[in-house]
Design a protein around this motif. Structure first.
Motif, PDB file in Angstrom:
ATOM      1  N   ARG A 148       0.423   5.286 -16.002  1.00 42.89           N
ATOM      2  CA  ARG A 148       1.554   4.669 -15.875  1.00 42.89           C
ATOM      3  C   ARG A 148       2.110   3.735 -14.866  1.00 42.89           C
ATOM      4  N   MET A 149       1.205   3.897 -13.819  1.00 40.13           N
ATOM      5  CA  MET A 149       1.311   2.797 -12.686  1.00 40.13           C
ATOM      6  C   MET A 149       1.415   1.378 -13.134  1.00 40.13           C
ATOM      7  N   SER A 150       2.060   0.516 -12.537  1.00 44.12           N
ATOM      8  CA  SER A 150       2.058  -0.849 -12.899  1.00 44.12           C
ATOM      9  C   SER A 150       2.345  -1.821 -11.710  1.00 44.12           C
ATOM     10  N   ARG A 192       0.788  -0.954   0.057  1.00 46.58           N
ATOM     11  CA  ARG A 192      -0.067  -0.098  -0.052  1.00 46.58           C
ATOM     12  C   ARG A 192       0.874   1.102   0.065  1.00 46.58           C
ATOM     13  N   ALA A 193       1.991   1.185   0.927  1.00 42.55           N
ATOM     14  CA  ALA A 193       2.920   2.595   0.840  1.00 42.55           C
ATOM     15  C   ALA A 193       3.523   2.598  -0.474  1.00 42.55           C
ATOM     16  N   ALA A 194       3.857   1.503  -0.960  1.00 40.06           N
ATOM     17  CA  ALA A 194       4.443   1.606  -2.440  1.00 40.06           C
ATOM     18  C   ALA A 194       3.591   2.116  -3.705  1.00 40.06           C
ATOM     19  N   VAL A 195       2.209   1.972  -3.598  1.00 39.18           N
ATOM     20  CA  VAL A 195       1.250   2.287  -4.310  1.00 39.18           C
ATOM     21  C   VAL A 195       1.505   3.891  -4.084  1.00 39.18           C
ATOM     22  N   LEU A 196       1.222   4.348  -3.047  1.00 36.67           N
ATOM     23  CA  LEU A 196       1.325   5.729  -2.999  1.00 36.67           C
ATOM     24  C   LEU A 196       2.309   6.420  -3.487  1.00 36.67           C
TER      25      LEU A 196
END
Length: 206
Positions: A43-45, A29-33
Motif C-alpha cells: 500500500r506504500m505510494s 528515506r526516513a519517510a519511507v520507513l
C-alpha cells in the motif's frame, strides 16, 4: 579607454541539472520507513512518502524511479557487501566475527520494518524476489565463501564445503531470534552459535 576583462565567465550548470540536496534525500528515506511501518510495501505510494517527507513527488522521482527502487536503496544501505571478510586466523573466530556484524546489521530499523514485508511481497513478485536476493544475499554469500576458503587453506575444513550451508547455519538462527522472535542476543549467545556453526561444518555431510 576601458580595457575589457579577459577572465573567463563563470560556468553555469546545464539547464535542468538538479542539485540533489542530501537533507532532502535523508528526509525521504526516513519517510519511507514511517510509511512502510504504517501501511506496508503493497500500500506504500510515492505520494504518501512525499507527503511524510514534506516534499513534492518530483523530488522523490529525481532520486528513485519507483517505490521498489526506493525501498531497495534502504535495504542496500545496510547490506554487508562492502565489508571486508573476517580474517581472525581461525574458523571459529571468523564465524564469530561474521555473527557480530550480522547481529549489528539486524538491529537496524530496516531489518525489522522493511525486510519481513519485502519477503512476503517477494513470494508473489519475481522482480522483488530477484532484487531482494541481490541486495541481501550476495554480500553475505561473499563473506561466507571467504571464510570457508580461508578455513580450507588452514586445513580446518575439507575442500568442497558448501558456503551456502555455512551461511544458513550462521545467519538463519540469528535472523529468527532477532527479527522474528525478537529475543535479546547476548555475546554468550553469539559465542555458542559460532561453536555450533563450526561443529556443523566440521562434521561433514549428513
Amino acid at each position: 579607454m576601458t580595457t575589457e576583462s579577459t577572465a573567463p565567465a563563470p560556468r553555469r550548470a546545464p539547464a535542468g541539472a538538479a542539485v540533489l540536496r542530501e537533507d532532502v534525500t535523508e528526509a525521504i528515506r526516513a519517510a519511507v520507513l514511517e510509511e512502510l511501518a504504517a501501511v506496508g510495501f503493497a500500500r506504500m505510494s510515492i505520494e504518501g512518502v512525499a507527503r511524510r517527507a514534506g516534499v513534492g513527488k518530483t523530488a522523490v522521482y529525481r532520486r528513485w524511479k519507483s517505490k521498489l527502487h526506493l525501498v531497495l536503496d534502504l535495504v542496500g544501505a545496510f547490506a554487508v557487501d562492502g565489508l571486508p571478510v573476517p580474517a581472525t586466523g581461525s574458523l571459529y573466530g571468523d564465524v564469530r566475527a561474521l555473527l557480530e556484524v550480522m547481529s549489528h546489521v539486524l538491529r537496524h530499523p530496516v531489518a525489522s520494518a522493511v525486510i519481513p514485508d519485502l519477503l512476503v511481497e517477494a513470494a508473489r513478485n519475481p522482480e522483488i524476489a530477484d532484487a531482494v536476493r541481490g541486495a541481501l544475499v550476495e554480500g553475505q554469500r561473499r563473506m561466507a565463501s571467504g571464510i570457508i576458503t580461508a578455513a580450507v587453506s588452514r586445513g580446518e575444513l575439507p575442500v568442497g564445503v558448501d558456503a551456502g550451508k555455512a551461511l544458513d547455519l550462521a545467519i538463519g538462527p540469528l535472523y529468527w531470534r532477532q527479527v522474528v522472535v525478537r529475543d535479546a542476543v547476548s555475546g554468550g549467545y553469539l559465542d555458542g552459535l559460532a561453536r555450533s556453526v563450526v561443529a556443523g561444518l566440521t562434521a561433514g555431510p549428513a
